[in-house]
Scaffold this motif. Structure first.
Motif, PDB file in Angstrom:
ATOM      1  N   PRO A 230      -1.349  13.848  -0.160  1.00 31.25           N
ATOM      2  CA  PRO A 230      -2.113  13.112   1.186  1.00 31.25           C
ATOM      3  C   PRO A 230      -2.309  13.441   2.414  1.00 31.25           C
ATOM      4  CG  PRO A 230       0.409  14.066   0.708  1.00 31.25           C
ATOM      5  CD  PRO A 230      -0.035  14.471  -0.030  1.00 31.25           C
ATOM      6  N   VAL A 231      -3.636  12.669   2.954  1.00 31.65           N
ATOM      7  CA  VAL A 231      -4.400  13.072   4.260  1.00 31.65           C
ATOM      8  C   VAL A 231      -4.481  12.129   5.595  1.00 31.65           C
ATOM      9  CG1 VAL A 231      -5.296  14.642   2.802  1.00 31.65           C
ATOM     10  CG2 VAL A 231      -6.013  12.454   3.303  1.00 31.65           C
ATOM     11  N   GLU A 232      -3.935  12.244   6.822  1.00 35.18           N
ATOM     12  CA  GLU A 232      -4.509  11.436   7.778  1.00 35.18           C
ATOM     13  C   GLU A 232      -5.510  11.327   8.039  1.00 35.18           C
ATOM     14  OE1 GLU A 232      -1.357   9.598   8.510  1.00 35.18           O
ATOM     15  OE2 GLU A 232      -0.318  10.021   6.601  1.00 35.18           O
ATOM     16  N   THR A 233      -5.416  12.103   8.161  1.00 35.11           N
ATOM     17  CA  THR A 233      -7.639  12.415   9.122  1.00 35.11           C
ATOM     18  C   THR A 233      -8.653  12.697   7.802  1.00 35.11           C
ATOM     19  OG1 THR A 233      -7.581  14.551   9.279  1.00 35.11           O
ATOM     20  CG2 THR A 233      -6.110  12.604  10.673  1.00 35.11           C
ATOM     21  N   GLU A 234      -9.682  12.849   8.414  1.00 36.62           N
ATOM     22  CA  GLU A 234     -11.017  12.800   7.415  1.00 36.62           C
ATOM     23  C   GLU A 234     -10.781  14.168   7.809  1.00 36.62           C
ATOM     24  OE1 GLU A 234     -15.591  12.800   7.598  1.00 36.62           O
ATOM     25  OE2 GLU A 234     -15.227  11.383   8.154  1.00 36.62           O
ATOM     26  N   GLU A 235     -10.727  14.913   7.892  1.00 36.65           N
ATOM     27  CA  GLU A 235     -10.224  16.506   8.740  1.00 36.65           C
ATOM     28  C   GLU A 235      -9.779  16.875   7.789  1.00 36.65           C
ATOM     29  OE1 GLU A 235     -10.585  14.594  11.295  1.00 36.65           O
ATOM     30  OE2 GLU A 235     -12.425  14.398  12.026  1.00 36.65           O
ATOM     31  N   ALA A 236      -8.815  16.537   7.245  1.00 36.26           N
ATOM     32  CA  ALA A 236      -7.389  17.051   6.520  1.00 36.26           C
ATOM     33  C   ALA A 236      -7.726  16.868   4.931  1.00 36.26           C
ATOM     34  CB  ALA A 236      -5.722  16.605   6.492  1.00 36.26           C
ATOM     35  N   ALA A 237      -8.665  15.903   4.846  1.00 38.77           N
ATOM     36  CA  ALA A 237      -9.092  15.789   3.679  1.00 38.77           C
ATOM     37  C   ALA A 237     -10.366  16.694   3.172  1.00 38.77           C
ATOM     38  CB  ALA A 237      -9.713  13.904   3.218  1.00 38.77           C
ATOM     39  N   MET A 238     -11.163  17.337   4.542  1.00 37.22           N
ATOM     40  CA  MET A 238     -12.429  17.390   3.313  1.00 37.22           C
ATOM     41  C   MET A 238     -11.638  19.155   3.666  1.00 37.22           C
ATOM     42  SD  MET A 238     -14.517  16.143   3.391  1.00 37.22           S
ATOM     43  CE  MET A 238     -15.727  17.208   3.109  1.00 37.22           C
TER      44      MET A 238
ATOM     45  N   VAL B  55       0.715  -0.849  -0.094  1.00 37.21           N
ATOM     46  CA  VAL B  55       0.187   0.229   0.111  1.00 37.21           C
ATOM     47  C   VAL B  55       1.156   1.426   0.420  1.00 37.21           C
ATOM     48  CG1 VAL B  55      -2.015   1.563   1.164  1.00 37.21           C
ATOM     49  CG2 VAL B  55      -2.014  -1.326   0.608  1.00 37.21           C
ATOM     50  N   GLU B  56       0.680   2.299  -0.514  1.00 36.29           N
ATOM     51  CA  GLU B  56       1.474   3.419  -0.762  1.00 36.29           C
ATOM     52  C   GLU B  56       0.330   4.382  -0.776  1.00 36.29           C
ATOM     53  OE1 GLU B  56       4.702   2.567  -4.725  1.00 36.29           O
ATOM     54  OE2 GLU B  56       2.761   3.152  -5.421  1.00 36.29           O
ATOM     55  N   THR B  57       1.420   5.455  -0.293  1.00 39.02           N
ATOM     56  CA  THR B  57       0.416   6.824  -0.651  1.00 39.02           C
ATOM     57  C   THR B  57       1.856   7.985  -1.568  1.00 39.02           C
ATOM     58  OG1 THR B  57      -0.463   8.606   1.032  1.00 39.02           O
ATOM     59  CG2 THR B  57       1.670   7.285   1.806  1.00 39.02           C
ATOM     60  N   LEU B  58       0.680   9.333  -1.386  1.00 36.06           N
ATOM     61  CA  LEU B  58       1.832  10.585  -2.019  1.00 36.06           C
ATOM     62  C   LEU B  58       2.143  11.463  -1.330  1.00 36.06           C
ATOM     63  CD1 LEU B  58      -1.375  11.940  -3.872  1.00 36.06           C
ATOM     64  CD2 LEU B  58      -0.239   9.934  -4.876  1.00 36.06           C
TER      65      LEU B  58
ATOM     66  N   TRP C 149     -15.563  15.083  -5.934  1.00 36.90           N
ATOM     67  CA  TRP C 149     -13.886  14.733  -5.097  1.00 36.90           C
ATOM     68  C   TRP C 149     -14.249  13.310  -4.726  1.00 36.90           C
ATOM     69  CZ3 TRP C 149     -15.689  13.443  -0.288  1.00 36.90           C
ATOM     70  CH2 TRP C 149     -16.594  14.501   0.547  1.00 36.90           C
ATOM     71  N   ALA C 150     -13.179  12.649  -3.765  1.00 34.75           N
ATOM     72  CA  ALA C 150     -13.198  11.576  -2.689  1.00 34.75           C
ATOM     73  C   ALA C 150     -11.726  10.972  -2.346  1.00 34.75           C
ATOM     74  CB  ALA C 150     -13.208   9.889  -3.949  1.00 34.75           C
ATOM     75  N   TRP C 151     -12.359  10.161  -1.401  1.00 37.71           N
ATOM     76  CA  TRP C 151     -10.645  10.015  -0.016  1.00 37.71           C
ATOM     77  C   TRP C 151     -11.051   8.691   0.518  1.00 37.71           C
ATOM     78  CZ3 TRP C 151     -12.256   9.119   4.935  1.00 37.71           C
ATOM     79  CH2 TRP C 151     -13.441   9.564   5.135  1.00 37.71           C
ATOM     80  N   LYS C 152      -9.642   8.539   1.026  1.00 43.21           N
ATOM     81  CA  LYS C 152     -10.092   7.153   1.279  1.00 43.21           C
ATOM     82  C   LYS C 152      -8.753   6.436   2.138  1.00 43.21           C
ATOM     83  CE  LYS C 152      -9.323   1.994   0.621  1.00 43.21           C
ATOM     84  NZ  LYS C 152      -8.327   1.592   1.309  1.00 43.21           N
ATOM     85  N   ILE C 153      -8.958   7.273   3.619  1.00 45.27           N
ATOM     86  CA  ILE C 153      -7.892   6.322   4.412  1.00 45.27           C
ATOM     87  C   ILE C 153      -8.563   5.760   5.376  1.00 45.27           C
ATOM     88  CG2 ILE C 153      -7.153   7.263   6.553  1.00 45.27           C
ATOM     89  CD1 ILE C 153      -8.325  10.144   5.382  1.00 45.27           C
ATOM     90  N   GLY C 154      -7.126   4.599   4.577  1.00 49.27           N
ATOM     91  CA  GLY C 154      -7.202   2.936   5.909  1.00 49.27           C
ATOM     92  C   GLY C 154      -9.788   2.086   5.333  1.00 49.27           C
ATOM     93  N   ALA C 155     -10.152   1.778   6.229  1.00 53.11           N
ATOM     94  CA  ALA C 155     -11.182   1.254   5.945  1.00 53.11           C
ATOM     95  C   ALA C 155     -12.330   2.508   5.533  1.00 53.11           C
ATOM     96  CB  ALA C 155     -11.259   0.180   7.042  1.00 53.11           C
ATOM     97  N   ARG C 156     -11.933   3.669   6.056  1.00 49.46           N
ATOM     98  CA  ARG C 156     -12.966   4.723   5.498  1.00 49.46           C
ATOM     99  C   ARG C 156     -12.669   5.587   4.683  1.00 49.46           C
ATOM    100  NH1 ARG C 156     -10.496   6.494   9.784  1.00 49.46           N
ATOM    101  NH2 ARG C 156      -9.912   8.340   9.239  1.00 49.46           N
ATOM    102  N   TYR C 157     -14.005   6.370   3.605  1.00 45.40           N
ATOM    103  CA  TYR C 157     -14.012   6.371   2.266  1.00 45.40           C
ATOM    104  C   TYR C 157     -15.003   7.346   2.148  1.00 45.40           C
ATOM    105  CZ  TYR C 157     -16.739   2.930   1.446  1.00 45.40           C
ATOM    106  OH  TYR C 157     -17.686   1.608   1.032  1.00 45.40           O
ATOM    107  N   ARG C 158     -15.166   7.826   1.414  1.00 46.66           N
ATOM    108  CA  ARG C 158     -16.309   9.502   1.117  1.00 46.66           C
ATOM    109  C   ARG C 158     -15.831   9.292  -0.268  1.00 46.66           C
ATOM    110  NH1 ARG C 158     -17.521  13.500   4.776  1.00 46.66           N
ATOM    111  NH2 ARG C 158     -18.862  14.222   3.242  1.00 46.66           N
ATOM    112  N   SER C 159     -17.032   9.871  -1.297  1.00 45.18           N
ATOM    113  CA  SER C 159     -17.162  11.025  -2.715  1.00 45.18           C
ATOM    114  C   SER C 159     -18.424  10.790  -3.083  1.00 45.18           C
ATOM    115  CB  SER C 159     -16.846   9.507  -3.065  1.00 45.18           C
ATOM    116  OG  SER C 159     -18.383   8.529  -3.583  1.00 45.18           O
ATOM    117  N   ASP C 160     -17.629  12.459  -3.782  1.00 38.73           N
ATOM    118  CA  ASP C 160     -19.144  13.093  -3.913  1.00 38.73           C
ATOM    119  C   ASP C 160     -19.090  13.636  -6.033  1.00 38.73           C
ATOM    120  OD1 ASP C 160     -20.997  15.144  -3.538  1.00 38.73           O
ATOM    121  OD2 ASP C 160     -19.964  16.979  -2.700  1.00 38.73           O
TER     122      ASP C 160
END
Length: 196
Positions: free
Chosen positions: A26-34, A2-5, A50-61
């Motif tokens: 690259p983001v570490e938290t949902e707050e950082a992503a938003m 698994v990689e990140t930017l 947009w979309a983000w993924k952090i571990g098992a959590r993810y969201r898209s719009d």
């Protein structure tokens, strides 16, 4: 693997007179992503999907595009490229030509994919936080050996007897780290898992 930017990446493309700009971070938290999404979204653009993924959590719009034609394809690209802890925004300025549902999926997914493909990456190593107290007599030795254990020092607080450490160690090297620290200090260093 698994990689990140490593850092922010941008990629711009014109598709049938519409301008698409992908921005990834690259983001570490949902707050950082938003926060990243809010920061790079253009108020003058037609859509900021947009979309983000952090571990098992993810969201898209889809941000106003037809359901499932923008946010989900961006998220699928993040997953397909084996990335985690990443947020991606694809901004569209409408050029007058409708792309249709399939065209939107290809445009948003393709722009995000190219942005991520060109971005510099780094392997994500799962780490465990350990804490221990090191007497002054062992400080030099411990300080010189921690890098060899791939331990990252998060905190080093000095007191009258030595220093209290919090270190992050790759999960696969925790046992080795505990044993080495005990051995090099003749048992004076006792390592515990740090409270989160």
């Amino acid at each position: 693997m698994v990689e990140t930017l490593v850092g922010r990446a941008d990629f711009e493309k014109e598709i049938k007179k519409s301008r698409f700009l992908a921005m990834a971070m690259p983001v570490e938290t949902e707050e950082a992503a938003m926060s990243f999404i809010a920061e790079v979204s253009y108020p003058t653009a037609t859509h900021n999907c947009w979309a983000w993924k952090i571990g098992a959590r993810y969201r898209s719009d889809d941000a106003g595009e037809p359901g499932g034609t923008a946010g989900r394809p961006i998220l699928q690209v993040i997953e397909a490229q084996g990335l985690d802890r990443v947020a991606v925004v694809v901004t569209r300025w409408f050029g007058g030509v409708k792309l249709g549902a399939g065209g939107l999926v290809r445009a948003y997914g393709g722009t995000a994919a190219e942005c991520l493909r060109l971005a510099e990456r780094i392997e994500l190593v799962e780490r465990t936080r350990l804490t221990f107290h090191c007497p002054f007599t062992d400080l030099a030795l411990v300080g010189s050996r921690l890098p060899g254990l791939d331990a990252t020092i998060e905190s080093e607080t000095f007191d009258a007897e030595g220093a209290a450490y919090i270190v992050a160690v790759p999960v696969g090297r925790v046992e080795e780290c505990v044993t080495r620290l005990a051995d090099m200090s003749s048992g004076r260093i006792v390592v515990r898992e740090a409270e989160c």
